[in-house]
Design a protein around this motif. Structure first.
Motif, PDB file in Angstrom:
ATOM      1  N   VAL A   3       0.733  -1.364   0.035  1.00 58.00           N
ATOM      2  CA  VAL A   3       0.009   0.112  -0.025  1.00 58.00           C
ATOM      3  C   VAL A   3       0.748   1.226   0.120  1.00 58.00           C
ATOM      4  O   VAL A   3       1.815   1.303   0.712  1.00 58.00           O
ATOM      5  N   THR A   4       0.501   2.208  -0.732  1.00 60.20           N
ATOM      6  CA  THR A   4       0.896   3.515  -0.888  1.00 60.20           C
ATOM      7  C   THR A   4      -0.066   4.562  -0.347  1.00 60.20           C
ATOM      8  O   THR A   4      -1.098   4.480  -1.004  1.00 60.20           O
ATOM      9  N   ALA A   5       0.172   5.007   0.847  1.00 61.21           N
ATOM     10  CA  ALA A   5      -0.718   6.306   1.291  1.00 61.21           C
ATOM     11  C   ALA A   5      -0.441   7.667   0.723  1.00 61.21           C
ATOM     12  O   ALA A   5       0.662   8.120   0.592  1.00 61.21           O
ATOM     13  N   ILE A   6      -1.657   8.117  -0.009  1.00 57.97           N
ATOM     14  CA  ILE A   6      -1.497   9.726  -0.486  1.00 57.97           C
ATOM     15  C   ILE A   6      -2.385  10.685   0.529  1.00 57.97           C
ATOM     16  O   ILE A   6      -3.744  10.315   0.383  1.00 57.97           O
ATOM     17  N   VAL A   7      -1.644  11.598   0.885  1.00 62.55           N
ATOM     18  CA  VAL A   7      -2.286  12.887   1.594  1.00 62.55           C
ATOM     19  C   VAL A   7      -2.131  14.000   0.841  1.00 62.55           C
ATOM     20  O   VAL A   7      -0.859  14.436   0.511  1.00 62.55           O
ATOM     21  N   ILE A   8      -2.970  14.912   0.413  1.00 60.52           N
ATOM     22  CA  ILE A   8      -2.869  16.121  -0.347  1.00 60.52           C
ATOM     23  C   ILE A   8      -3.262  17.324   1.022  1.00 60.52           C
ATOM     24  O   ILE A   8      -4.398  17.026   1.336  1.00 60.52           O
ATOM     25  N   THR A   9      -2.425  18.170   1.494  1.00 66.08           N
ATOM     26  CA  THR A   9      -2.692  18.973   2.492  1.00 66.08           C
ATOM     27  C   THR A   9      -2.637  20.377   1.835  1.00 66.08           C
ATOM     28  O   THR A   9      -1.928  20.916   0.841  1.00 66.08           O
ATOM     29  N   HIS A  10      -3.262  21.446   2.322  1.00 65.27           N
ATOM     30  CA  HIS A  10      -3.270  22.785   1.993  1.00 65.27           C
ATOM     31  C   HIS A  10      -3.397  23.465   3.396  1.00 65.27           C
ATOM     32  O   HIS A  10      -4.690  24.042   3.454  1.00 65.27           O
ATOM     33  N   LYS A  11      -2.421  24.088   3.942  1.00 66.07           N
ATOM     34  CA  LYS A  11      -2.532  24.804   5.050  1.00 66.07           C
ATOM     35  C   LYS A  11      -3.302  24.295   6.180  1.00 66.07           C
ATOM     36  O   LYS A  11      -3.990  24.674   6.903  1.00 66.07           O
ATOM     37  N   ALA A  72       1.138  12.512  -6.977  1.00 69.56           N
ATOM     38  CA  ALA A  72       1.589  11.672  -6.174  1.00 69.56           C
ATOM     39  C   ALA A  72       1.386  10.142  -6.529  1.00 69.56           C
ATOM     40  O   ALA A  72       2.561   9.120  -6.464  1.00 69.56           O
ATOM     41  N   ALA A  73       0.141   9.628  -7.341  1.00 72.27           N
ATOM     42  CA  ALA A  73       0.060   8.259  -7.731  1.00 72.27           C
ATOM     43  C   ALA A  73       1.202   7.971  -8.768  1.00 72.27           C
ATOM     44  O   ALA A  73       1.522   6.710  -8.817  1.00 72.27           O
ATOM     45  N   ALA A  74       1.732   8.983  -9.615  1.00 76.04           N
ATOM     46  CA  ALA A  74       2.916   8.701 -10.457  1.00 76.04           C
ATOM     47  C   ALA A  74       4.127   7.921  -9.962  1.00 76.04           C
ATOM     48  O   ALA A  74       4.812   7.547 -10.678  1.00 76.04           O
ATOM     49  N   ILE A  75       4.318   8.299  -8.683  1.00 72.82           N
ATOM     50  CA  ILE A  75       5.777   7.916  -8.083  1.00 72.82           C
ATOM     51  C   ILE A  75       5.456   6.885  -7.084  1.00 72.82           C
ATOM     52  O   ILE A  75       6.263   6.495  -6.175  1.00 72.82           O
ATOM     53  N   ALA A  76       4.113   6.243  -7.057  1.00 72.14           N
ATOM     54  CA  ALA A  76       3.845   5.569  -5.961  1.00 72.14           C
ATOM     55  C   ALA A  76       4.154   4.117  -6.356  1.00 72.14           C
ATOM     56  O   ALA A  76       4.413   3.719  -7.567  1.00 72.14           O
ATOM     57  N   LEU A  81      -3.575   2.249  -3.760  1.00 72.98           N
ATOM     58  CA  LEU A  81      -3.396   3.532  -3.259  1.00 72.98           C
ATOM     59  C   LEU A  81      -4.392   3.704  -2.558  1.00 72.98           C
ATOM     60  O   LEU A  81      -5.509   3.815  -2.398  1.00 72.98           O
ATOM     61  N   PHE A  82      -3.965   4.377  -1.212  1.00 77.18           N
ATOM     62  CA  PHE A  82      -4.827   4.715  -0.165  1.00 77.18           C
ATOM     63  C   PHE A  82      -5.100   6.189   0.000  1.00 77.18           C
ATOM     64  O   PHE A  82      -3.961   6.940   0.570  1.00 77.18           O
ATOM     65  N   PHE A  83      -5.982   6.904  -0.595  1.00 76.47           N
ATOM     66  CA  PHE A  83      -6.109   8.334  -0.753  1.00 76.47           C
ATOM     67  C   PHE A  83      -7.007   8.665   0.780  1.00 76.47           C
ATOM     68  O   PHE A  83      -8.036   8.260   1.183  1.00 76.47           O
ATOM     69  N   LEU A  84      -6.224   9.443   1.596  1.00 78.31           N
ATOM     70  CA  LEU A  84      -6.743   9.882   2.944  1.00 78.31           C
ATOM     71  C   LEU A  84      -6.954  11.442   2.971  1.00 78.31           C
ATOM     72  O   LEU A  84      -5.876  12.290   2.857  1.00 78.31           O
ATOM     73  N   ASN A  85      -7.814  12.157   3.383  1.00 79.59           N
ATOM     74  CA  ASN A  85      -7.910  13.278   3.416  1.00 79.59           C
ATOM     75  C   ASN A  85      -7.070  13.857   4.630  1.00 79.59           C
ATOM     76  O   ASN A  85      -6.999  13.278   5.717  1.00 79.59           O
ATOM     77  N   GLY A 157     -14.165   9.885  -1.569  1.00 84.37           N
ATOM     78  CA  GLY A 157     -12.966  10.007  -1.635  1.00 84.37           C
ATOM     79  C   GLY A 157     -12.244  10.526  -0.464  1.00 84.37           C
ATOM     80  O   GLY A 157     -10.866  10.691  -0.339  1.00 84.37           O
ATOM     81  N   ALA A 158     -13.033  10.637   0.616  1.00 84.62           N
ATOM     82  CA  ALA A 158     -12.230  10.973   1.895  1.00 84.62           C
ATOM     83  C   ALA A 158     -11.373  10.180   2.487  1.00 84.62           C
ATOM     84  O   ALA A 158     -10.366  10.241   2.973  1.00 84.62           O
ATOM     85  N   ALA A 159     -11.564   8.895   2.103  1.00 88.24           N
ATOM     86  CA  ALA A 159     -10.590   7.696   2.582  1.00 88.24           C
ATOM     87  C   ALA A 159     -11.069   6.576   1.342  1.00 88.24           C
ATOM     88  O   ALA A 159     -12.091   5.916   1.537  1.00 88.24           O
ATOM     89  N   MET A 160     -10.074   6.426   0.260  1.00 86.17           N
ATOM     90  CA  MET A 160     -10.301   5.551  -0.702  1.00 86.17           C
ATOM     91  C   MET A 160      -9.261   4.595  -0.941  1.00 86.17           C
ATOM     92  O   MET A 160      -8.012   5.150  -1.032  1.00 86.17           O
ATOM     93  N   LEU A 161      -9.232   3.568  -0.967  1.00 85.38           N
ATOM     94  CA  LEU A 161      -8.290   2.365  -1.430  1.00 85.38           C
ATOM     95  C   LEU A 161      -8.563   2.209  -2.670  1.00 85.38           C
ATOM     96  O   LEU A 161      -9.690   1.482  -3.324  1.00 85.38           O
ATOM     97  N   VAL A 162      -7.585   2.190  -3.733  1.00 92.33           N
ATOM     98  CA  VAL A 162      -7.744   2.104  -5.363  1.00 92.33           C
ATOM     99  C   VAL A 162      -6.874   1.272  -5.632  1.00 92.33           C
ATOM    100  O   VAL A 162      -5.503   1.444  -5.430  1.00 92.33           O
ATOM    101  N   ARG A 163      -6.788   0.040  -6.542  1.00 95.04           N
ATOM    102  CA  ARG A 163      -5.957  -0.697  -7.097  1.00 95.04           C
ATOM    103  C   ARG A 163      -5.200  -0.059  -7.916  1.00 95.04           C
ATOM    104  O   ARG A 163      -5.599   0.789  -8.705  1.00 95.04           O
TER     105      ARG A 163
END
Length: 338
Positions: A3-11, A72-76, A81-85, A157-163
């Motif tokens: 699993v690669t976890a991905i978090v996008i943050t803005h302030k 982020a997914a491009a280098i996972a 892929l686990f997208f977490l808010n 998409g707040a917490a989504m696991l995608v192959r």
């Protein structure tokens, strides 16, 4: 499965630190964690590197949520892929529950937990989508459920696991979607591409979510809803839905004028018109990936809008007629088999 976890943050530094702490506490190992600091001022990069030096930090100039996820997914390296808010925290066994459910369902390409509000009630999970593309959080505000894992048409998409293989095949989230609607669009395309979307209530995420829309958000929601409808439905389905789509747009023009966001609604129309060549190209590019016809997925769309987040006396008044219309459209689409 890695699993690669991905978090996008803005302030959102404090929230993001809590999200990363919840990833660190998972009962299954996470191979890689990637955070995209989407703030031009780089407000999160330094404190995140100090707290989590092994985390990969990417810095972007507020390129939008979906493009940042794709970056982020491009280098996972993970199989999933686990997208977490950034303002969400996963329970320690969340990924373990999701991966176990995915292993039981080999056609699963997207799988999500039950997302709860800070007060313990439901935020999202088994989300809903109308035939016009209007989408909302399923079960919003209700007590949490302890139900079985099951297929859903769209989810959150707040917490989504995608192959990862599926995400790459679909070209990820739509890069044209700066904010909002990237999750229903991805789920919709996943079903059309032959995959399945699953919801696991016993996997839990807490989300510091508050419902509220400023006028600018309406621009993105309406723009991306229309782009998704115009690119994902086949032309024959769009023609059968045309009376409903036109009627909905007329109603939304009235509502937007009453609520003060008509300028954003009209701007969304202008933006969609400017994207007409992109719409044609996206329809063409996705055609070879289709494995299911609209006839196979049309039952996943709701006939009426039933949500405490979208309280409309007009919607309630026309609901009986919409149910009849929806039955006719579904029957016609299935008859055509397209």
């Amino acid at each position: 499965m890695t699993v690669t976890a991905i978090v996008i943050t803005h302030k959102q530094i404090e929230f993001t630190l809590a999200a990363l702490a919840s990833l660190e506490q998972q009962t299954v190992p996470i191979e890689q964690v990637i955070v995209v600091d989407n703030d031009r001022e780089r407000s999160a990069a330094a404190p995140l590197r100090a707290a989590y030096p092994e985390t990969t930090i990417l810095e972007e100039d507020n390129i939008g949520y979906a493009p940042a996820c794709n970056r982020a997914a491009a280098i996972a390296s993970g199989d999933w892929l686990f997208f977490l808010n950034p303002d969400a925290e996963a329970a320690p066994d969340c990924l373990e529950q999701l991966l176990a459910a995915a292993a039981r369902h080999p056609d699963c390409g997207v799988i999500t937990p039950q997302v709860l509000l800070p007060n313990g009630r439901i935020n999202a999970g088994e989300n809903q989508i109308h035939l016009t593309g209007i989408a909302w959080c399923g079960g919003y505000g209700k007590p949490p459920e302890d139900g079985p894992e099951r297929t859903v048409f769209i989810t959150t998409g707040a917490a989504m696991l995608v192959r990862r293989e599926l995400y790459e095949r679909l070209d990820g989230y739509c890069n044209e979607f700066f904010l909002f609607y990237e999750d229903p669009d991805l789920c919709w395309r996943a079903w059309l591409a032959g995959s399945e979307v699953w919801y696991v209530p016993r996997a839990v995420v807490r989300h510091h979510y508050s419902w509220g829309l400023d006028n600018e958000k309406w621009f993105y929601l309406e723009r991306h809803r229309l782009l998704s409808v115009l690119t994902n439905f086949r032309l024959s389905t769009l023609l059968m839905l045309a009376p409903l789509l036109v009627g909905t747009e007329l109603a939304l023009l009235v509502v937007s004028g009453r609520e003060g966001w008509r300028a954003q609604k009209l701007r969304a129309y202008r933006s969609v018109w400017k994207q007409r060549h992109w719409i044609r190209a996206r329809r063409r590019d996705f055609a070879p990936l289709r494995r299911r016809p609209d006839a196979a997925i049309i039952g996943g769309f709701r006939a009426t809008v039933d949500s405490p987040q979208i309280d409309s006396s007009v919607a309630r008044a026309v609901a009986p007629g919409l149910r009849v219309y929806a039955r006719l459209v579904r029957a016609a689409v299935r008859l055509l088999g397209r």
